[in-house]
Write a protein that holds these residues in place. Sequence first.
Motif, PDB file in Angstrom:
ATOM      1  N   ASP A  81     -66.852 -35.016 -62.904  1.00  0.00           N
ATOM      2  CA  ASP A  81     -66.467 -35.724 -64.120  1.00  0.00           C
ATOM      3  C   ASP A  81     -64.949 -35.830 -64.211  1.00  0.00           C
ATOM      4  OD1 ASP A  81     -69.130 -35.914 -65.086  1.00  0.00           O
ATOM      5  OD2 ASP A  81     -69.012 -33.864 -65.867  1.00  0.00           O
ATOM      6  N   VAL A  82     -64.487 -36.877 -64.889  1.00  0.00           N
ATOM      7  CA  VAL A  82     -63.064 -37.036 -65.208  1.00  0.00           C
ATOM      8  C   VAL A  82     -62.958 -37.201 -66.719  1.00  0.00           C
ATOM      9  CG1 VAL A  82     -60.961 -38.341 -64.825  1.00  0.00           C
ATOM     10  CG2 VAL A  82     -62.679 -38.198 -63.004  1.00  0.00           C
ATOM     11  N   TYR A  83     -62.195 -36.323 -67.351  1.00  0.00           N
ATOM     12  CA  TYR A  83     -62.049 -36.389 -68.803  1.00  0.00           C
ATOM     13  C   TYR A  83     -60.723 -35.760 -69.209  1.00  0.00           C
ATOM     14  CZ  TYR A  83     -63.777 -31.492 -69.033  1.00  0.00           C
ATOM     15  OH  TYR A  83     -63.944 -30.145 -68.887  1.00  0.00           O
ATOM     16  N   ASN A  84     -60.482 -35.697 -70.533  1.00  0.00           N
ATOM     17  CA  ASN A  84     -59.220 -35.189 -71.084  1.00  0.00           C
ATOM     18  C   ASN A  84     -58.020 -35.745 -70.322  1.00  0.00           C
ATOM     19  OD1 ASN A  84     -60.980 -33.833 -72.694  1.00  0.00           O
ATOM     20  ND2 ASN A  84     -60.138 -31.795 -72.338  1.00  0.00           N
TER      21      ASN A  84
ATOM     22  N   PHE B 227     -64.072 -44.206 -63.093  1.00  0.00           N
ATOM     23  CA  PHE B 227     -63.336 -43.525 -62.038  1.00  0.00           C
ATOM     24  C   PHE B 227     -64.178 -43.507 -60.762  1.00  0.00           C
ATOM     25  CE2 PHE B 227     -61.603 -42.002 -65.979  1.00  0.00           C
ATOM     26  CZ  PHE B 227     -60.247 -41.878 -65.734  1.00  0.00           C
ATOM     27  N   ALA B 228     -63.499 -43.505 -59.627  1.00  0.00           N
ATOM     28  CA  ALA B 228     -64.160 -43.410 -58.321  1.00  0.00           C
ATOM     29  C   ALA B 228     -63.318 -42.497 -57.436  1.00  0.00           C
ATOM     30  CB  ALA B 228     -64.311 -44.794 -57.690  1.00  0.00           C
ATOM     31  N   GLY B 229     -63.901 -42.086 -56.317  1.00  0.00           N
ATOM     32  CA  GLY B 229     -63.155 -41.285 -55.359  1.00  0.00           C
ATOM     33  C   GLY B 229     -63.122 -39.804 -55.642  1.00  0.00           C
TER      34      GLY B 229
ATOM     35  N   CYS C 259     -55.134 -47.868 -60.956  1.00  0.00           N
ATOM     36  CA  CYS C 259     -56.252 -48.744 -61.322  1.00  0.00           C
ATOM     37  C   CYS C 259     -56.241 -50.040 -60.513  1.00  0.00           C
ATOM     38  CB  CYS C 259     -56.181 -49.071 -62.808  1.00  0.00           C
ATOM     39  SG  CYS C 259     -57.648 -49.910 -63.453  1.00  0.00           S
ATOM     40  N   GLN C 260     -57.412 -50.378 -59.999  1.00  0.00           N
ATOM     41  CA  GLN C 260     -57.642 -51.677 -59.371  1.00  0.00           C
ATOM     42  C   GLN C 260     -59.009 -52.178 -59.796  1.00  0.00           C
ATOM     43  OE1 GLN C 260     -57.163 -51.417 -55.118  1.00  0.00           O
ATOM     44  NE2 GLN C 260     -54.958 -51.755 -55.235  1.00  0.00           N
ATOM     45  N   ASN C 261     -59.048 -53.421 -60.298  1.00  0.00           N
ATOM     46  CA  ASN C 261     -60.312 -54.028 -60.717  1.00  0.00           C
ATOM     47  C   ASN C 261     -61.058 -53.154 -61.715  1.00  0.00           C
ATOM     48  OD1 ASN C 261     -59.885 -56.243 -58.916  1.00  0.00           O
ATOM     49  ND2 ASN C 261     -60.667 -54.987 -57.231  1.00  0.00           N
ATOM     50  N   ALA C 262     -60.318 -52.591 -62.670  1.00  0.00           N
ATOM     51  CA  ALA C 262     -60.871 -51.794 -63.777  1.00  0.00           C
ATOM     52  C   ALA C 262     -61.485 -50.471 -63.326  1.00  0.00           C
ATOM     53  CB  ALA C 262     -61.900 -52.604 -64.566  1.00  0.00           C
ATOM     54  N   VAL C 263     -61.167 -50.034 -62.121  1.00  0.00           N
ATOM     55  CA  VAL C 263     -61.649 -48.740 -61.635  1.00  0.00           C
ATOM     56  C   VAL C 263     -60.440 -47.895 -61.236  1.00  0.00           C
ATOM     57  CG1 VAL C 263     -63.025 -47.536 -59.892  1.00  0.00           C
ATOM     58  CG2 VAL C 263     -63.827 -49.717 -60.825  1.00  0.00           C
ATOM     59  N   TRP C 264     -60.418 -46.659 -61.737  1.00  0.00           N
ATOM     60  CA  TRP C 264     -59.317 -45.741 -61.460  1.00  0.00           C
ATOM     61  C   TRP C 264     -59.678 -44.867 -60.265  1.00  0.00           C
ATOM     62  CZ3 TRP C 264     -54.772 -45.906 -64.251  1.00  0.00           C
ATOM     63  CH2 TRP C 264     -54.790 -46.692 -65.410  1.00  0.00           C
ATOM     64  N   THR C 265     -58.794 -44.866 -59.254  1.00  0.00           N
ATOM     65  CA  THR C 265     -59.029 -44.073 -58.052  1.00  0.00           C
ATOM     66  C   THR C 265     -57.827 -43.174 -57.776  1.00  0.00           C
ATOM     67  OG1 THR C 265     -58.145 -45.851 -56.657  1.00  0.00           O
ATOM     68  CG2 THR C 265     -60.541 -45.797 -57.003  1.00  0.00           C
TER      69      THR C 265
END
Length: 314
Positions: free
Chosen positions: A37-40, A30-32, A72-78
């Motif tokens: 943290d990002v979870y659950n 994850f980014a942005g 998701c773009q390029n395997a990164v969730w923003t």
Amino acid sequence: MMKLEWKTKTCKELLLEYQPAPNKGRKLHFAGVGERDVYNITAPFWNEGELYIAGRVEERNSEESEIIFFTCQNAVWTPKLDLPKFQLQDPFITRINGEWVFGGVHLYFDSEASRTIIGWKTVLYRGANLHELVHAATGPWNMKDIRLSELSDGRIGIFSRPFGIEGTRAVIGFSILDSFEDLSETAIIKAPLFRDQFLKDEWGGANEIHLLKNGFLGVLGHISYTDEAGLLHYHAMSFVLNPLTREKSPVKIIATRSDFPDGPAKRPDLVDVIFSGGLVREANNRAVLYVGASDAEAHYLDIADPFSEYETIA
């Protein structure tokens, strides 16, 4: 009709039966969101032609969360910046009668100064699209893991998870409503309970519901206990329910924390915790399980579809 001989097994007995996946899960990136943290997370879902995930976002040393929708773009969730954010924990989402039904857990604090948690409620929203979600219902005090599912006859199945019933930690309840408009705190409280799924010092809950082709409900959930040292143990589990007869298959563990890469934990007692977020059923009796790991990260894992063996039962 499903006819199964039910036997309650301890979490440790279920672990002895569990066969780990041959390959380790993978971490979602994850980014942005800064250093949070990002979870659950939820499982990925399609909305307006784009793939989304909803995730719990918070500082490592805090319980004050917000739910953010990511793409998701390029395997990164923003973050999807034009969608609302919610001051809630542990998102869930489903489709009922052509609408989104979305929810999470709202925390209550004793004061602005100490921010000590004194309780929580599950809050549900509904809407034709994610831009227009409006409040639909609020669950009972201190009840998490309220989940809804559309049934094959158009009615609504509702799962509850009350605490402290007859000395238990937490158990799962289930009832059927004629329509979404019948959903209320009273209806949730009155859901009849499954009293034979967990031992009194163990607990579990439903996290995501799948309507199977034969009208049964595939339940993705968690089973949990605290050991003598005070460490929490949360494992992903599943079972299948015939909503008309309340017959159910045995609980089985489908993933544990050791199936995923090592990583940080929010607290030392959460090292052996995964929280079932969602399941994407795929071809050839396979599925991808999405989880929160140790209240700090989000992961996914390819597993055998836990529901396909029950889907052909008439």
